[in-house]
Design a protein around this motif. Structure first.
Motif, mmCIF file in Angstrom:
data_model
loop_
_atom_site.group_PDB
_atom_site.id
_atom_site.type_symbol
_atom_site.label_atom_id
_atom_site.label_comp_id
_atom_site.label_asym_id
_atom_site.label_seq_id
_atom_site.Cartn_x
_atom_site.Cartn_y
_atom_site.Cartn_z
ATOM 1 N N UNK A 195 -15.428 3.582 -7.329
ATOM 2 C CA UNK A 195 -15.732 2.292 -7.923
ATOM 3 C C UNK A 195 -14.530 1.846 -8.750
ATOM 4 N N UNK A 196 -14.210 0.560 -8.638
ATOM 5 C CA UNK A 196 -13.035 0.008 -9.293
ATOM 6 C C UNK A 196 -13.430 -1.156 -10.190
ATOM 7 N N UNK A 197 -12.916 -1.147 -11.423
ATOM 8 C CA UNK A 197 -13.211 -2.222 -12.364
ATOM 9 C C UNK A 197 -11.916 -2.677 -13.011
ATOM 10 N N UNK A 240 -7.256 -2.357 -5.259
ATOM 11 C CA UNK A 240 -7.825 -1.834 -4.029
ATOM 12 C C UNK A 240 -7.382 -0.396 -3.831
ATOM 13 N N UNK A 241 -8.209 0.373 -3.123
ATOM 14 C CA UNK A 241 -7.946 1.801 -2.947
ATOM 15 C C UNK A 241 -8.189 2.213 -1.504
ATOM 16 N N UNK A 242 -7.417 3.204 -1.068
ATOM 17 C CA UNK A 242 -7.612 3.767 0.259
ATOM 18 C C UNK A 242 -7.239 5.239 0.266
ATOM 19 N N UNK A 243 -7.982 6.022 1.078
ATOM 20 C CA UNK A 243 -7.625 7.424 1.280
ATOM 21 C C UNK A 243 -6.900 7.614 2.599
ATOM 22 N N UNK A 244 -6.731 6.531 3.367
ATOM 23 C CA UNK A 244 -6.188 6.637 4.725
ATOM 24 C C UNK A 244 -4.698 6.931 4.754
ATOM 25 N N UNK A 245 -3.981 6.637 3.665
ATOM 26 C CA UNK A 245 -2.547 6.843 3.636
ATOM 27 C C UNK A 245 -2.166 7.569 2.361
ATOM 28 N N UNK A 246 -0.991 8.192 2.371
ATOM 29 C CA UNK A 246 -0.467 8.806 1.151
ATOM 30 C C UNK A 246 0.598 7.933 0.515
ATOM 31 N N UNK A 247 1.188 7.011 1.324
ATOM 32 C CA UNK A 247 2.271 6.168 0.843
ATOM 33 C C UNK A 247 1.785 4.811 0.380
ATOM 34 N N UNK A 248 2.504 3.770 0.806
ATOM 35 C CA UNK A 248 2.167 2.407 0.404
ATOM 36 C C UNK A 248 2.013 1.523 1.634
ATOM 37 N N UNK A 282 -10.151 0.272 1.639
ATOM 38 C CA UNK A 282 -11.591 0.342 1.842
ATOM 39 C C UNK A 282 -12.402 -0.047 0.610
ATOM 40 N N UNK A 283 -11.797 0.049 -0.554
ATOM 41 C CA UNK A 283 -12.534 -0.192 -1.798
ATOM 42 C C UNK A 283 -11.807 -1.236 -2.624
ATOM 43 N N UNK A 284 -12.591 -2.160 -3.178
ATOM 44 C CA UNK A 284 -12.043 -3.284 -3.934
ATOM 45 C C UNK A 284 -12.821 -3.457 -5.231
#
Length: 125
Positions: free
Chosen positions: A3-5, A97-105, A113-115
């Motif tokens: 969760x992002x705030x 925003x966040x993602x686990x799909x990549x380690x870079x940018x 996936x998450x906003x």
């Protein structure tokens, strides 16, 4: 799931500064590559800055290079965006925003996936 705030938005005069924060909860923050996007009224969402999981790599949209700095504190589960020398054209809602799909940018919004819900930044000229 994370969760992002966001927080830290507001009204500032041109040439001023703001620091946005994005607090993450729910999962291990250091597992996520993070970014900031923004959306101005009547415009599409656009990339602002990104940072890798370990903060080794960063990327910026051309118009903010030299003015904005993205950073993260994995111990505090928080992402930051320091914005200096703000311009009227920086006025927008800012989203982390966040993602686990990549380690870079990446600048590609579809990878994230998450906003968060956004924080409003208004720069008066």
């Amino acid at each position: 799931q994370v969760q992002l705030v966001e927080s830290g938005g507001g009204l500032v005069q041109a040439g001023g500064s703001l620091r946005l924060s994005c607090a993450a909860s729910g999962r291990t923050f250091s597992n996520y590559a993070m970014s900031w996007f923004r959306q101005a009224p009547g415009k599409e969402r656009e990339f602002v800055a990104a940072i890798s999981r370990s903060a080794i790599s960063t990327a910026y949209e051309d118009s903010v290079k030299g003015r904005f700095t993205i950073s993260r504190d994995n111990a505090k589960n928080t992402l930051y965006l320091q914005m200096n020398n703000l311009k009227a054209e920086d006025t927008a809602d800012y989203y982390c925003a966040a993602t686990v799909r990549i380690t870079g940018v990446t600048m590609n919004p579809s990878v994230y996936d998450y906003w968060g819900q956004g924080t409003q930044v208004t720069v008066s000229s």
